[in-house]
Design a protein around this motif. Structure first.
Motif, PDB file in Angstrom:
ATOM      1  N   VAL A  45      58.790  47.467  22.734  1.00 48.01           N
ATOM      2  CA  VAL A  45      58.569  48.238  23.955  1.00 48.01           C
ATOM      3  C   VAL A  45      59.077  49.660  23.741  1.00 48.01           C
ATOM      4  O   VAL A  45      60.093  49.876  23.078  1.00 48.01           O
ATOM      5  CB  VAL A  45      59.261  47.552  25.168  1.00 48.01           C
ATOM      6  N   ARG A  87      53.948  48.485  25.950  1.00 44.12           N
ATOM      7  CA  ARG A  87      54.059  47.466  24.904  1.00 44.12           C
ATOM      8  C   ARG A  87      53.286  47.979  23.687  1.00 44.12           C
ATOM      9  O   ARG A  87      52.134  48.384  23.793  1.00 44.12           O
ATOM     10  CB  ARG A  87      53.430  46.145  25.353  1.00 44.12           C
ATOM     11  N   SER A 105      49.683  47.687  22.176  1.00 41.21           N
ATOM     12  CA  SER A 105      49.399  46.295  21.806  1.00 41.21           C
ATOM     13  C   SER A 105      48.048  45.869  22.351  1.00 41.21           C
ATOM     14  O   SER A 105      47.661  46.237  23.457  1.00 41.21           O
ATOM     15  CB  SER A 105      50.482  45.370  22.370  1.00 41.21           C
ATOM     16  N   GLU A 141      47.731  44.406  25.814  1.00 39.74           N
ATOM     17  CA  GLU A 141      47.826  45.359  26.908  1.00 39.74           C
ATOM     18  C   GLU A 141      46.540  46.159  27.054  1.00 39.74           C
ATOM     19  O   GLU A 141      46.062  46.418  28.136  1.00 39.74           O
ATOM     20  CB  GLU A 141      49.003  46.305  26.656  1.00 39.74           C
TER      21      GLU A 141
END
Lengths: 391, 117
Positions: free
Chosen positions: B41, B87, B107, B110
């Motif tokens: 994160v 993320r 990511s 996401e």
């Protein structure tokens, strides 16, 4: 834990600044040696009177402090080399004070000085530490500006601090610097100027950053009896503390470690933050000064923005005089001298010898230091409280 | 799932970054490079407008990423959609100057519809 020995009987004498220059072809021993010469002249001493030398200088390598003994033609019985950047001045004071108390030396010169050759700053940053060369420099090669921009954005977001809040620190320090002859940056600065400046490493803009330069800062440490016999104004050490690699589990730094010794520091001095006539923080960036003010209890953690809006920081502002000579943000960052600047200025202030504006009736000062970005944060947190000794 | 190649302590399993000689957790002397999960994160970002190297393309965006497997990394983050709280997956992007360069990408989970606004 109970401290058994305080720092009684130790005098801080002859605060000296070798005026800064933007760049220089001279090497580090010139800046260290000329700072020493200035200290001796101020104190009316000869170099043969000095028997201890503590030096901090990034640009001294491959020489060391003992190289300087030969270079300067001095016989010395106590040496210390403190490669800890912005924490160096307070650490030099602490080491030297113990040597004076124990009788290992009688008069110690503590000096932070560096040269700044063209291209020198790039070489210093690129090879500053193993971690930063391997893991930070490959990502944009911005040096400390990049690392501290990450710390600043996180801090501003976490605590609701705006650029306009931080700008108050830069603007007040420039107002202080306008009275200081050796400050490299004395052009008046308004909050609008601060906000409109060009971006360097957002959220940082031009007036969040220090200007690398060359120069020196130093002071002498001796017994108070000796200072009185010499008729020299001196400051006493009420308390001094250090902590390194504090809060290592915080993935982004928002507290530097001062909170880990703050209570012990104030208890040893028998005073609190409200008793300070002035404060000198390590201002590589305004957000780092704010972190120190919070972590040393001048306001609650996270309450810094409100504190800055309510508390004038200029010498003549009627609030809390802070970085009274303009700090590094206005004087420039002369390498390791930056780690001595606030301490030397505080000694001047509490002995009534300010070069710029004198804080009226200044008797007690807190000086904090911060240094060494090994990877992604400053690792060293230090602070001292010094008081008027005799004039 | 993407993976990174980082040192792991043979004695206590702690993942290390930056590269170390001994384990940050237990001082063990056997650090073995192996694959670890690359998700994390974003804790902070910065946008560089100046660099000490002339070949750095400016502006240049960087980020601090806390990896799920423990350590945090300063990485390049060219995608302006990357912000605090995003993320991301961290990838090794090759060698530059004296170290490895890593970059963060949003990511895929996401990207597939989760909002981060």
């Amino acid at each position: 834990m109970q401290r058994t020995h305080g720092y009684e009987g130790v005098a801080l004498v002859a605060p000296t600044t070798l005026p800064y220059v933007r760049q220089s072809d001279k090497a580090a021993p010139w800046f260290i040696g000329r700072t020493l010469a200035g200290m001796l002249e101020t104190a009316g001493l000869a170099k043969g009177d000095i028997d201890g030398l503590a030096v901090s200088s990034f640009t001294l390598a491959p020489d060391t402090v003992v190289s300087l003994a030969e270079h300067f033609g001095m016989g010395l019985r106590w040496l210390e080399q403190i490669p800890l950047g912005g924490a160096s001045g307070v650490i030099a004071l602490r080491r030297a004070a113990r040597a004076i108390q124990s009788g290992d030396a009688e008069i110690i010169a503590c000096i932070g000085a560096d040269t700044n050759r063209a291209g020198g700053f790039r070489d210093l940053v690129a090879n500053f530490s193993r971690f930063s060369a391997e893991a930070v420099y490959p990502h944009g090669a911005a040096g400390p500006n990049g690392v501290f921009a990450l710390i600043a954005r996180h801090y501003m977001e976490k605590y609701g601090v705006t650029r306009a809040d931080l700008g108050r620190i830069s603007v007040s320090q420039r107002a202080n610097a306008m009275h200081v002859p050796h400050a490299l940056l004395r052009k008046p600065l308004t909050l609008d100027d601060y906000l409109a400046a060009r971006p360097i490493a957002e959220p940082f803009h031009l007036y969040d950053c220090v200007m690398p330069c060359a120069g020196g800062e130093g002071f002498l440490v001796m017994a108070t009896d000796r200072a009185r016999a010499l008729g020299l104004p001196y400051a006493r050490i009420s308390a001094v503390e250090e902590f390194h690699n504090g809060h290592a589990a915080d993935p982004v730094q928002f507290r530097g470690g001062w909170d880990l010794f703050r209570d012990r520091l104030y208890a040893a001095a028998g005073v609190g933050p409200a008793d300070m006539d002035l404060v000198e923080t390590y201002d590589d960036y305004p957000v780092i000064s704010l972190m120190q003010l919070e972590d040393l209890g001048f306001c609650a953690k996270g309450d810094g923005a409100r504190f800055l809006r309510e508390t004038p920081l200029a010498v003549d502002g009627g609030g809390l005089p802070h970085n009274t000579s303009g700090g590094q943000l206005s004087c420039g960052q002369a390498g390791s001298a930056g780690g001595f600047l606030g301490l030397v200025e505080a000694i001047r202030q509490v002995t009534g010898q300010a070069l710029g504006q004198q804080v009226p009736q200044a008797r007690r000062a807190l000086v904090s230091g911060y240094g060494m970005v090994n990877y992604d944060r400053g690792l060293c947190a230090v602070a001292t409280i010094i008081t008027e000794g005799g004039r | 799932m993407s993976a990174l190649w980082l040192q792991v302590c043979d004695d206590c399993g702690a993942v290390q970054y930056p590269r170390r000689e001994v384990c940050v957790a237990c001082l063990g002397g056997h650090l073995v490079s192996q694959t670890v999960m690359a998700g994390g994160v974003v804790l902070s970002t910065a946008l560089l407008h100046a660099s000490l190297e002339t070949e750095t393309p400016l502006p240049y965006r960087i980020a601090t990423v806390l990896l799920d497997c423990g350590p945090h990394m300063i990485v390049s983050a060219p995608d302006p959609a990357i912000g605090i709280g995003s993320r991301v997956t961290v990838r090794r992007d090759g060698i530059w100057q004296d170290g490895d360069r890593y970059d963060a990408v949003i990511s895929s989970a996401e990207k597939g519809g989760a909002s981060h606004g």
